[in-house]
Scaffold this active site. Structure first.
Site, PDB file in Angstrom:
ATOM      1  N   CYS A 160       0.828  -1.204   0.000  1.00  0.00           N
ATOM      2  CA  CYS A 160       0.000   0.000   0.000  1.00  0.00           C
ATOM      3  C   CYS A 160       0.867   1.262   0.000  1.00  0.00           C
ATOM      4  O   CYS A 160       1.453   1.574  -1.023  1.00  0.00           O
ATOM      5  CB  CYS A 160      -0.991  -0.058   1.158  1.00  0.00           C
ATOM      6  SG  CYS A 160      -2.518   0.789   0.735  1.00  0.00           S
ATOM      7  N   HIS A 174      -3.636  -5.245   0.436  1.00  0.00           N
ATOM      8  CA  HIS A 174      -2.986  -5.781   1.646  1.00  0.00           C
ATOM      9  C   HIS A 174      -2.973  -7.312   1.641  1.00  0.00           C
ATOM     10  O   HIS A 174      -3.927  -7.926   2.119  1.00  0.00           O
ATOM     11  CB  HIS A 174      -3.736  -5.298   2.886  1.00  0.00           C
ATOM     12  CG  HIS A 174      -3.589  -3.843   3.139  1.00  0.00           C
ATOM     13  ND1 HIS A 174      -2.634  -3.339   3.986  1.00  0.00           N
ATOM     14  CD2 HIS A 174      -4.249  -2.786   2.637  1.00  0.00           C
ATOM     15  CE1 HIS A 174      -2.722  -2.016   4.002  1.00  0.00           C
ATOM     16  NE2 HIS A 174      -3.695  -1.666   3.194  1.00  0.00           N
ATOM     17  N   GLU A 220      -1.318  -9.183   3.486  1.00  0.00           N
ATOM     18  CA  GLU A 220      -1.146  -9.726   4.850  1.00  0.00           C
ATOM     19  C   GLU A 220      -2.473 -10.122   5.501  1.00  0.00           C
ATOM     20  O   GLU A 220      -2.505 -10.975   6.377  1.00  0.00           O
ATOM     21  CB  GLU A 220      -0.369  -8.739   5.728  1.00  0.00           C
ATOM     22  CG  GLU A 220      -1.112  -7.469   6.164  1.00  0.00           C
ATOM     23  CD  GLU A 220      -1.069  -6.332   5.142  1.00  0.00           C
ATOM     24  OE1 GLU A 220      -0.857  -6.605   3.939  1.00  0.00           O
ATOM     25  OE2 GLU A 220      -1.269  -5.176   5.558  1.00  0.00           O
TER      26      GLU A 220
HETATM   27  N1  GLN Z   1      -2.122   6.536   2.865  1.00  0.00           N
HETATM   28  C1  GLN Z   1      -2.217   5.803   1.645  1.00  0.00           C
HETATM   29  C2  GLN Z   1      -3.595   5.911   1.009  1.00  0.00           C
HETATM   30  O1  GLN Z   1      -4.537   6.291   1.649  1.00  0.00           O
HETATM   31  C3  GLN Z   1      -1.838   4.347   1.875  1.00  0.00           C
HETATM   32  C4  GLN Z   1      -2.760   3.627   2.793  1.00  0.00           C
HETATM   33  C5  GLN Z   1      -2.196   2.332   3.311  1.00  0.00           C
HETATM   34  O2  GLN Z   1      -0.986   2.123   3.291  1.00  0.00           O
HETATM   35  N2  GLN Z   1      -3.053   1.469   3.825  1.00  0.00           N
HETATM   36  O3  GLN Z   1      -3.762   5.601  -0.140  1.00  0.00           O
END
Ligand code: GLN
Length: 537
Positions: free
Chosen positions: A384, A510, A512
């Site tokens: 992310c 994600h 994970e």
């Molecule tokens: N802050 C970034 C976004 O909102 C990444 C979010 C994250 O890493 N879960 O896109």
């Protein structure tokens, strides 16, 4: 309709006794015996969901496939059971009160005084029963957050009392977890806190059926006998749960303690032969007898509380075992990394993971980390924000887009390589306004990701607002950072890879959240494999 059986798990003496792990372990054992089981977590705080909670205070926010931001215990449930959870599996007081107040505003209570009993407790009971609607489960295990005696958890305990009274003890079992401390000065394990805690529960109207005693060292039978007598619990319903080196050993321990048998007996269900737990035991054997060891740097900004990266660290355990590899993870604060010291800080690692996150703090450290991995051919997994940092770095240093950034951090940047989608620009609320939950992604065949997944179509969970800006798509393509994963509906970029690199993968989702003991996540497995290869060479 089939009759659903309910197991409630409460805790006393202190918090953090591991109710979630005991619940998940019991569920695993019942599942291995052929029952369909789910676990629910009731959280007594007022937040509507944990999405807006600070990871320092509450650990990671876990995201379900249906897009709910939930307590991290749901992660344990999925990792143990290998069955997805959903919005219904986590309920907070905030959500309970929200729906009662909404009903009151609509006039559903016909002018009645709305009270904790019966209105709040009815809503709690409704939510408990809701998880098993549609005859999906034989047994629902509901874990009550917090500690018995807390003001906040009272309505929950009262609801459990009512359910037990309404459904009968053959259909409802209460397991209470307590701590038996060991006093080294006298060399004794003490049961008084357990007695007090059970008394507290009794005052609130519940006689526990089973006690699980958390303890540092094995308890002698006399202690269990004493607890049984003083707490009015059958002797064989007093179970000890000794500290173990990994949480994944707990199901095996609970099987030996016959926790599952006791629960089945109390619920009037047949007790047949013990489940062999073959796959589970194989996982443990591999975990404990690694053939390799790799060092991985986890670069993030919530490193002071390892629970903030719970699912990532568990994914390393699953994928490590799969590769017969001990994954030694070092948490590194991204604020401590600079262009100057990055090599010194990171050169000894076999792989680097840049963690998800929000906001500007520590971002330049993450960007320098991505550069270091790219330039030095060190396996990289960016999750992310970790993917977004790799994109920003590549834009700045390979595409020469000076000052390229994400508009989350620099909304005036000349090169917004990471940006909001048009339709999101008008949203200002913070709670529940992200791209959340499962989305499809199509993977190109010639990629590391395809090698890892072995298929082209996947669904992965999201929790973010910002996206790869496809205005720059061709520029990245031409220069060797390839968007290899694309969402088929929105065309959004889901995965980027660097072609001229040993293993450099950035994912907008994600992975994970969906790694489990039985099915370690393919990208983590691929990443660890690349780390082992790098080390050997
Ligand atoms: N802050 C970034 C976004 O909102 C990444 C979010 C994250 O890493 N879960 O896109």
């Amino acid at each position: 309709m089939k009759e659903v059986k309910y197991v409630f798990v409460t805790g006393g003496v202190t918090s953090s006794l591991g109710k979630g792990i005991i619940s998940a372990s019991l569920a695993k054992l019942l599942q291995s015996r052929g029952y369909s089981v789910t676990i629910q977590k009731l959280d007594p705080y007022i937040n509507v969901d944990p999405g807006t909670l600070n990871p320092y205070e509450h650990g990671e926010c876990y995201v379900t496939l249906d897009g709910a931001e939930t307590d991290l215990d749901l992660g344990h449930y999925e990792r143990f059971l290998n069955v997805p959870t959903s919005q219904a599996n986590n309920v907070t007081s905030g959500r309970i009160y929200q729906s009662v107040i909404e009903k009151e505003r609509r006039g559903d209570y016909l002018g009645k005084t709305v009270q904790v009993i019966p209105h709040i407790t009815d809503e709690i009971k409704r939510r408990i029963k809701l998880v098993s609607s549609g005859d999906k489960f034989d047994i629902v295990i509901t874990e009550i957050g917090g500690t018995v005696g807390d003001i906040e958890s009272l309505p929950y305990i009262e609801s459990v009392r009512q359910m037990k009274w309404e459904l009968g003890s053959q259909n409802c079992v209460v397991i209470h977890l307590t701590l038996v401390p060991f006093l080294s000065a006298t060399g004794e394990s003490k049961t008084k806190p357990t007695q007090h805690s059970v008394k507290e529960l009794l005052e609130e109207g519940i006689q526990p059926d089973i006690l699980v005693l958390r303890t540092q060292r094995s308890l002698n039978p006399e202690i269990k006998k004493k607890v049984a007598l003083f707490c009015n619990v059958e002797e064989n319903a007093v179970v000890e749960s000794v500290d173990v080196s990994t949480i994944y050993e707990v199901p095996v321990k609970m099987l030996a303690e016959k926790l599952d048998q006791t629960v089945l007996r109390k619920l009037g269900l047949p007790v047949e032969t013990d489940p062999p737990l073959t796959e589970w035991r194989e996982f443990l054997t591999r975990l404990k007898n690694p053939k390799h060891i790799v060092k991985v740097a986890l670069v993030g900004k919530y490193v002071e509380l390892p629970d903030a990266y719970k699912s990532i660290s568990e994914s390393f355990i699953h994928s490590g075992s799969m590769n017969e590899c001990d994954v030694d993870v070092e948490y590194i604060h991204s604020e401590e990394i600079t262009e100057k010291n990055v090599s010194e800080r990171l050169k000894s690692f076999d792989g680097i993971l840049v963690a998800p996150g929000f906001g500007s703090r520590g971002i330049e450290g993450k960007i320098s980390t991505a550069r270091f991995s790219r330039e030095n051919n060190i396996p990289y997994l960016g999750i992310c924000l970790g993917m977004q940092c790799a994109v920003i770095e590549f834009a700045r240093n390979v595409l020469n887009l000076n000052g390229a950034h994400s508009t989350e951090i620099d909304h005036k940047t000349k090169y917004p390589v990471i940006d909001l989608m048009e339709e999101q620009k008008s949203i200002i609320d913070k709670g529940g306004t992200m791209r959340l939950g499962g989305y499809k992604c199509i993977i190109s065949k010639n990629s590391r990701s395809y090698e890892a997944y072995g298929k082209t179509e996947i669904v992965e969970r999201h929790r973010h607002r910002y996206e790869f800006n496809d205005k720059y798509f061709d520029d990245f393509m031409k220069n060797g950072m390839i968007p290899v994963g694309i969402n088929p509906e929105s065309n959004l970029v889901e995965i980027i890879e660097i072609v001229d690199h040993k293993w450099f993968v950035g994912v907008q989702f994600h992975p994970e959240y969906s790694s489990t003991v039985i099915k370690p996540h393919p990208l983590f497995v691929g990443f660890i494999k690349a780390c082992i290869e790098k080390k050997i060479k």
